[in-house]
Design a protein around this motif. Structure first.
Motif, mmCIF file in Angstrom:
data_model
loop_
_atom_site.group_PDB
_atom_site.id
_atom_site.type_symbol
_atom_site.label_atom_id
_atom_site.label_comp_id
_atom_site.label_asym_id
_atom_site.label_seq_id
_atom_site.Cartn_x
_atom_site.Cartn_y
_atom_site.Cartn_z
ATOM 1 N N GLY A 116 0.798 -1.219 0.000
ATOM 2 C CA GLY A 116 0.000 0.000 0.000
ATOM 3 C C GLY A 116 0.825 1.261 0.000
ATOM 4 N N ARG A 117 2.142 1.165 -0.201
ATOM 5 C CA ARG A 117 2.990 2.353 -0.196
ATOM 6 C C ARG A 117 2.948 3.087 -1.533
ATOM 7 N NH1 ARG A 117 5.998 -1.795 1.768
ATOM 8 N NH2 ARG A 117 7.420 -1.829 -0.018
ATOM 9 N N VAL A 118 2.519 2.405 -2.573
ATOM 10 C CA VAL A 118 2.401 2.989 -3.913
ATOM 11 C C VAL A 118 1.016 2.637 -4.447
ATOM 12 C CG1 VAL A 118 3.294 2.920 -6.284
ATOM 13 C CG2 VAL A 118 4.875 2.830 -4.353
ATOM 14 N N PRO A 119 0.315 3.576 -5.083
ATOM 15 C CA PRO A 119 -1.024 3.280 -5.601
ATOM 16 C C PRO A 119 -0.965 2.402 -6.842
ATOM 17 C CG PRO A 119 -0.394 5.506 -6.213
ATOM 18 C CD PRO A 119 0.690 4.993 -5.293
ATOM 19 N N VAL A 120 -1.992 1.587 -7.013
ATOM 20 C CA VAL A 120 -2.121 0.762 -8.219
ATOM 21 C C VAL A 120 -2.725 1.633 -9.312
ATOM 22 C CG1 VAL A 120 -3.166 -1.265 -9.250
ATOM 23 C CG2 VAL A 120 -2.416 -1.329 -6.870
ATOM 24 N N GLY A 121 -1.936 1.982 -10.307
ATOM 25 C CA GLY A 121 -2.402 2.838 -11.396
ATOM 26 C C GLY A 121 -1.460 2.748 -12.574
ATOM 27 N N ARG A 122 -1.731 3.575 -13.590
ATOM 28 C CA ARG A 122 -0.930 3.534 -14.808
ATOM 29 C C ARG A 122 0.537 3.859 -14.531
ATOM 30 N NH1 ARG A 122 -3.654 3.917 -19.784
ATOM 31 N NH2 ARG A 122 -1.563 3.762 -20.645
ATOM 32 N N ALA A 123 0.797 4.751 -13.555
ATOM 33 C CA ALA A 123 2.176 5.143 -13.281
ATOM 34 C C ALA A 123 3.029 3.949 -12.880
ATOM 35 C CB ALA A 123 2.204 6.210 -12.186
ATOM 36 N N ALA A 124 2.423 2.965 -12.204
ATOM 37 C CA ALA A 124 3.167 1.773 -11.798
ATOM 38 C C ALA A 124 3.057 0.655 -12.817
ATOM 39 C CB ALA A 124 2.665 1.286 -10.438
ATOM 40 N N LEU A 125 1.879 0.505 -13.418
ATOM 41 C CA LEU A 125 1.653 -0.636 -14.303
ATOM 42 C C LEU A 125 2.345 -0.478 -15.654
ATOM 43 C CD1 LEU A 125 -2.110 -1.389 -13.545
ATOM 44 C CD2 LEU A 125 -0.087 -2.605 -12.721
ATOM 45 N N ASP A 126 2.458 0.747 -16.148
ATOM 46 C CA ASP A 126 3.093 0.944 -17.461
ATOM 47 C C ASP A 126 4.542 0.452 -17.477
ATOM 48 O OD1 ASP A 126 0.805 1.890 -18.580
ATOM 49 O OD2 ASP A 126 1.395 3.997 -18.600
ATOM 50 N N PRO A 127 5.398 0.865 -16.519
ATOM 51 C CA PRO A 127 6.776 0.332 -16.562
ATOM 52 C C PRO A 127 6.849 -1.161 -16.265
ATOM 53 C CG PRO A 127 6.437 1.691 -14.602
ATOM 54 C CD PRO A 127 5.242 1.896 -15.476
ATOM 55 N N LEU A 128 5.928 -1.670 -15.441
ATOM 56 C CA LEU A 128 5.921 -3.106 -15.172
ATOM 57 C C LEU A 128 5.618 -3.899 -16.437
ATOM 58 C CD1 LEU A 128 4.118 -3.173 -11.714
ATOM 59 C CD2 LEU A 128 6.451 -3.938 -12.156
ATOM 60 N N LEU A 129 4.603 -3.456 -17.184
ATOM 61 C CA LEU A 129 4.250 -4.153 -18.425
ATOM 62 C C LEU A 129 5.333 -3.980 -19.479
ATOM 63 C CD1 LEU A 129 0.440 -3.349 -18.509
ATOM 64 C CD2 LEU A 129 1.443 -5.629 -18.444
ATOM 65 N N ALA A 130 5.985 -2.806 -19.479
ATOM 66 C CA ALA A 130 7.096 -2.610 -20.422
ATOM 67 C C ALA A 130 8.229 -3.585 -20.126
ATOM 68 C CB ALA A 130 7.584 -1.165 -20.348
ATOM 69 N N LEU A 131 8.507 -3.816 -18.845
ATOM 70 C CA LEU A 131 9.552 -4.774 -18.483
ATOM 71 C C LEU A 131 9.168 -6.190 -18.887
ATOM 72 C CD1 LEU A 131 12.141 -5.678 -17.066
ATOM 73 C CD2 LEU A 131 10.838 -5.785 -14.936
ATOM 74 N N ILE A 132 7.898 -6.545 -18.716
ATOM 75 C CA ILE A 132 7.453 -7.889 -19.102
ATOM 76 C C ILE A 132 7.635 -8.084 -20.611
ATOM 77 C CG2 ILE A 132 5.473 -9.423 -19.234
ATOM 78 C CD1 ILE A 132 6.749 -9.060 -16.440
ATOM 79 N N GLY A 133 7.290 -7.058 -21.387
ATOM 80 C CA GLY A 133 7.496 -7.152 -22.832
ATOM 81 C C GLY A 133 8.963 -7.298 -23.191
ATOM 82 N N ALA A 134 9.824 -6.518 -22.514
ATOM 83 C CA ALA A 134 11.265 -6.631 -22.777
ATOM 84 C C ALA A 134 11.786 -7.996 -22.359
ATOM 85 C CB ALA A 134 11.998 -5.522 -22.029
ATOM 86 N N SER A 135 11.295 -8.518 -21.231
ATOM 87 C CA SER A 135 11.743 -9.844 -20.774
ATOM 88 C C SER A 135 11.381 -10.915 -21.785
ATOM 89 C CB SER A 135 11.119 -10.158 -19.409
ATOM 90 O OG SER A 135 11.541 -9.233 -18.426
ATOM 91 N N GLU A 136 10.207 -10.799 -22.387
ATOM 92 C CA GLU A 136 9.808 -11.767 -23.412
ATOM 93 C C GLU A 136 10.775 -11.718 -24.592
ATOM 94 O OE1 GLU A 136 5.641 -13.204 -25.413
ATOM 95 O OE2 GLU A 136 5.976 -11.051 -25.235
#
Length: 646
Positions: free
Chosen positions: A75-95
């Protein structure tokens, strides 16, 4: 490549897909704790696996992603685009990195810079302070595990019925009665109540409960959404805690629990080798069938006994083939679940809000087909976003929802499967397609003028055809639907297109379920025997030679009051045609107005074979499905008559 690295590549792809699926689910429902935990586990496991190898850029970026996900869980960071966008970008790069390791055994050169940029973006997102309701995915309260354990049966029943549950804990103030609150009346007003627990806040005194003091803690489960529950408790909101439940956690298996299933990871090459042996067995079985009549001539009793044994071997060979094919069958989810993240990226790049709906993920097909579908499906989805779905302003002006819809659906039809990509966009305009073909010089003007609207739609499958006004990262280079058709045909399938202007376009991929045993109709042409898949032939007939008449430079005959054009197989193959007898054997292809007959010299029976696809130079030859080895030891060419006819 070492066995350990092979295992990393296989498991890494599965972890990437799992993380992507969980993150996209979290974007749809920021309070979905199960999705958040699932994404954390997948990234944590992938980071640990990368640490075993010299993959430092990947490991550091995944470590930053793990820290960010941990901050989301806390709960220290909100669940939103600011967090999900870099996470999904990393998943794409990992693939992409995993694919590069599979090809070359190492990370690509850009991984260092790419991983560093992603690590910085993830660290920056980790510093975003919590603000607003998006922080609802915090660590679950300590009361929740007890409630879920006590009401496990109710939770399982509700979720089996397709309901999503909300857990609620109401701790009334001790003096609530003096404030006009009635806790039990509030509970009676809860919609969708499925479970209720009443607990004492403190142990009951030995002298009994105090009549004017509320010592209750109320915990409940409801199928209603949080938005429906808040009004019920609006006057006591400070005394209520709510949390949406995404899934029932699996209970640990006890000593007497029965295993629900076991899996064994087997190298695909071993399964392919086993399938080859089954093919050889089928060839040997066919050879035995050819010996039965010969044995019957020499000794009828021996022939009968041999026929019985041959029938038994036939049944066993078919059962063995079905079993081996079952091992190769995997769900289409393996490919389908990679698409939402890629669609999200393409839609964001073009500034078009798009919702992708997946259906039929559980449909199974041969592993080669499931893997081979990725590229054509990705192209079709990107094409639908780029060319099909209109810009938001245009959709609103046309009376459509601002968000475009694309459906990716799979279903079984007979022995094969159908995969459809449908959008609710602008559709295709035949007039516009003719104009583009004219501008690009793909067809001469007389040919374009004579095209029907249905034929004009097929222009999209011509090499070099593109309606894009400019080259972008997604389209405009003329490498498009022709590549899709070629990829699908290489899998043994075909593509059809249907469209309505202003309503959208649907692409249907008709595919075989697997590399199954194929029943061939054997036809003679001179001294040669060719095979044709039985399912490609609508019917066979013998037409009196006198009933065949010239028609527009070709030939035709009338079959059940319909005129059927006649082509010669010899001409389609570029071979000299032999003399025509009194009765002409023909194969009728297609249905309705699209029927065409192909003349052959004769029929040579049927055979069940394991079709071998063409390789090398033969793979580029039109009209060739492959080759089959029959029981007499001869190799026969298997023809694709629709492909030959064009």
């Amino acid at each position: 490549m070492s066995e350990l690295l092979d295992q990393f590549l296989a498991e890494g792809q599965e972890l990437v897909e799992a993380a992507s699926e969980h993150l996209l689910a979290l974007e749809r429902e920021p309070g979905d704790r199960a999705s958040l935990d699932g994404a954390f586990r997948a990234v944590h496991t992938l980071k640990g696996a990368a640490a075993l190898f010299d993959l430092s850029p990947m490991e550091r970026a995944l470590h930053a992603a793990e820290d960010l996900l941990d901050a989301l869980r806390g709960g220290r960071v909100p669940v939103g685009r600011a967090a999900l966008d870099p996470l999904l970008a990393l998943i794409g790069a990992s693939e992409d990195w995993i694919a590069a390791i599979a090809r070359t055994g190492m990370l690509p050169e850009v991984a260092v810079a790419q991983g560093g940029a992603l690590e910085q973006a993830l660290r920056a997102a980790e510093t975003t302070p919590v603000g607003g309701p998006t922080a609802s995915a915090a660590t679950p309260p300590d009361w929740l595990p007890d409630l879920m354990t006590a009401e496990a049966a109710a939770i399982a029943a509700a979720q089996a019925a397709g309901h999503r549950l909300v857990a609620l804990r109401y701790e009334p103030a001790p003096d609530c009665f003096f404030m006009g609150d009635d806790p039990l009346a509030l509970v009676r007003a809860v919609p969708g109540l499925v479970a209720l627990r009443l607990l004492p806040r403190t142990p009951w005194p030995e002298t009994g409960p105090e009549p004017f003091t509320c010592n209750l803690v109320i915990e409940l489960l409801s199928t209603a959404a949080e938005a429906e529950l808040r009004p019920v408790f609006r006057l006591v909101a400070d005394q209520v805690a709510m949390l949406a439940l995404a899934a029932m956690p699996a209970a640990p298996a006890g000593p007497g629990a029965e295993p629900v299933g076991r899996s064994l990871r087997v190298d695909a090459a071993r399964v392919d080798a086993l399938l080859d042996l089954v093919g050889e067995l089928i060839v040997a079985k066919n050879g035995l069938a050819a010996l039965v009549p010969q044995a019957a001539v020499a000794d009828p009793r021996l022939g009968q006994a041999l026929a019985e044994q041959q029938a038994g071997i036939d049944r066993l060979a078919q059962a063995l083939h079905r079993t081996v094919m079952g091992v190769r069958m995997i769900p289409l989810a393996r490919t389908f679940r990679r698409m939402p993240r890629l669609v999200r990226e393409a839609a964001a790049a073009l500034g078009k809000p798009v919702a992708l709906e997946l259906r039929g993920e559980a449909v199974e097909a041969d592993r080669a087909i499931v893997d081979g579908l990725f590229d054509p499906l990705l192209h079709l989805l990107r094409n639908a976003i780029d060319h099909g779905i209109e810009a938001p302003a245009a959709r609103i002006a046309a009376g459509k929802p601002e968000i475009g819809r694309i459906t990716l659906e799979a279903r079984r039809e007979g022995e094969g499967i159908v995969v459809e990509v449908a959008d609710d966009g602008r559709g295709l305009d035949p007039t516009r397609l003719r104009q583009v073909a004219r501008e690009r010089g793909l067809l001469p003007e007389p040919a374009l003028a004579g095209l029907s609207d249905e034929a004009a739609l097929q222009l999209v499958f011509r090499p070099g055809f593109s309606t894009a006004a400019a080259v972008t990262t997604l389209s405009g280079r003329g490498v498009g639907m022709d590549a899709v058709r070629a990829a699908v045909e290489a899998l043994g399938g075909r593509v059809t297109l249907a469209t309505r202007q202003g309503a959208g376009t649907t692409l249907r991929l008709l595919l075989p379920g697997g590399a199954a045993v194929t029943t061939l109709l054997l036809v003679r042409l001179g001294d040669e025997v060719y095979g044709v898949p039985v399912e490609a032939v609508a019917e066979t007939a013998r037409i009196p030679a006198g009933h065949i008449l010239p028609l527009h430079g070709g030939e035709a005959f009338v079959l059940r009051d319909r005129t059927v054009p006649l082509l010669r197989l010899a001409a389609l193959l570029g071979l000299p045609a032999g003399p025509r007898g009194a009765g002409v054997p023909v194969l009728v292809i297609g249905t309705g107005e699209a029927r065409v007959a192909v003349e052959v010299d004769g029929f040579a029976g049927r055979a069940e074979v394991l079709l071998r696809p063409p390789t090398g130079l033969l793979a580029t030859m039109p009209g060739l499905l492959g080759a089959a080895l029959l029981g007499d030891g001869r190799v026969h060419v298997v023809l694709d008559l629709p492909g030959l006819i064009g």
